[in-house]
Design a protein around this motif. Structure first.
Motif, PDB file in Angstrom:
ATOM      1  N   GLN A   1      41.498  20.301  47.974  1.00 23.69           N
ATOM      2  CA  GLN A   1      40.271  19.982  47.215  1.00 23.69           C
ATOM      3  C   GLN A   1      40.563  19.853  45.737  1.00 23.69           C
ATOM      4  OE1 GLN A   1      36.829  22.517  48.618  1.00 23.69           O
ATOM      5  NE2 GLN A   1      38.460  23.156  49.987  1.00 23.69           N
TER       6      GLN A   1
ATOM      7  N   GLU B   1      34.651  29.455  49.765  1.00 21.65           N
ATOM      8  CA  GLU B   1      36.058  29.576  50.178  1.00 21.65           C
ATOM      9  C   GLU B   1      36.176  30.824  51.031  1.00 21.65           C
ATOM     10  OE1 GLU B   1      37.862  27.190  50.017  1.00 21.65           O
ATOM     11  OE2 GLU B   1      36.653  26.070  48.610  1.00 21.65           O
TER      12      GLU B   1
ATOM     13  N   HIS C   1      30.450  23.540  53.839  1.00 20.99           N
ATOM     14  CA  HIS C   1      31.884  23.737  53.657  1.00 20.99           C
ATOM     15  C   HIS C   1      32.686  22.875  54.623  1.00 20.99           C
ATOM     16  CE1 HIS C   1      35.329  25.820  52.107  1.00 20.99           C
ATOM     17  NE2 HIS C   1      35.747  26.093  53.322  1.00 20.99           N
TER      18      HIS C   1
ATOM     19  N   TRP D   1      37.719  24.223  56.839  1.00 20.13           N
ATOM     20  CA  TRP D   1      37.970  23.213  55.823  1.00 20.13           C
ATOM     21  C   TRP D   1      39.397  23.375  55.327  1.00 20.13           C
ATOM     22  CZ3 TRP D   1      36.245  18.764  54.314  1.00 20.13           C
ATOM     23  CH2 TRP D   1      36.615  18.250  53.071  1.00 20.13           C
TER      24      TRP D   1
HETATM   25 ZN    ZN Z   1      37.740  25.783  51.530  1.00 14.19          ZN
END
Ligand code: ZN
Ligand code: ACO
Length: 170
Positions: free
Chosen positions: A170, A161, A109, A166
Motif C-alpha cells: 500500500q 492494519e 480493508h 489485505w
Molecule cells: Zn493492511
C-alpha cells in the motif's frame, strides 16, 4: 420486540426507502436519495444493513477516501469514512451497530484496501461515543462548529492494519 437474531447483508436499491426512513428517525443529518445511491454505486461493499424480524432495523454506509492519515503524521493513505450508522430505537443494545461497523471495517480493508477508518460524531452523542470507544477508536481532532446547530464534533479513527485479507503493498 421480536427475535434477537439478525443478519447483516449488503444494501440493495429496493432498501432505499427503508434506510432513508431509519436515517430520518434516528439522526438530524439527512440526505437525498441520490446521495445514498451514489454511495452504493461507488462503495457497495461498505453499505450494509441489519435485518431483524424480516425488516431492516439498522444500516451503515461509508465512503473510501484518499487523504492524509488521521493517526500518523504526514502519511497519505486510503481511509474508510463512516458517513452514517443508525439502529432503530427498539433494536438497540443488541450489538447490531457493533456488527455493522465490524463488517464494514473488514470490507473496507479487504475489498478497498483502506488502512484506517474514521468518522465524525457529536460531542454530546454518548451512545455513539461509547460504541466507537469500545471498538478501539480514538479521538483524533475536535471539529469546532461542525454541525448545523453549531455543535462540535469529535473526529475519531482506528487503524485497520492487522485486519485480515489485505496483502497488497500500500
Ligand atoms: Zn493492511
Ligand atoms: N448508552 C451508553 N452506551 C451505549 C449506548 C447507550 N444508549 N448505546 C450503545 N452504547 C455503547 C455500549 O458500550 C454498548 O455496549 P454494551 O451494550 O455491551 O454496553 C456499545 O456501545 C455497543 O452497542 P451496540 O448494541 O452495538 O449499539 P446499537 O446497535 O445500540 O447502536 C447507535 C448504537 C448506532 C449509536 C444507536 O444508539 C443509534 O442509532 N443512535 C442514533 C443514531 C446515531 O447517533 N448514530 C451515530 C451517529 S455518528 C455517525 O453516524 C458516524
Amino acid at each position: 420486540m421480536g427475535s434477537s437474531e439478525y443478519v447483516i447483508r449488503g444494501f440493495q436499491r429496493t432498501d432505499l426507502e427503508r434506510v432513508m426512513d431509519i436515517n430520518v428517525k434516528c439522526l438530524p443529518e439527512n440526505y437525498s436519495s441520490l446521495f445514498y445511491l451514489d454511495l452504493y454505486e461507488r462503495y457497495p461493499e461498505t453499505f450494509l444493513t441489519a435485518v431483524v424480524d424480516d425488516q431492516i432495523q439498522g444500516y451503515v454506509m461509508c465512503r473510501i477516501e484518499r487523504s492524509l492519515s488521521k493517526l500518523k503524521a504526514l502519511h497519505f493513505t486510503r481511509l474508510c469514512h463512516v458517513v452514517s450508522v443508525a439502529v432503530m430505537p427498539s433494536y438497540r443494545r443488541r450489538g447490531i451497530a457493533t456488527d455493522l461497523m465490524e463488517a464494514a471495517m473488514a470490507k473496507a480493508h479487504s475489498t478497498y484496501g483502506a488502512s484506517e477508518i474514521f468518522l465524525e460524531v457529536r460531542i454530546s452523542n454518548l451512545p455513539a461515543l461509547n460504541l466507537y470507544g469500545k471498538m478501539g477508536f480514538t479521538k483524533t481532532r475536535r471539529l469546532v462548529g461542525y454541525y448545523m446547530n453549531g455543535e462540535d464534533a469529535w473526529e475519531m479513527g482506528k487503524s485497520l492494519e492487522g485486519s485480515k485479507d489485505w496483502t497488497s503493498s500500500q
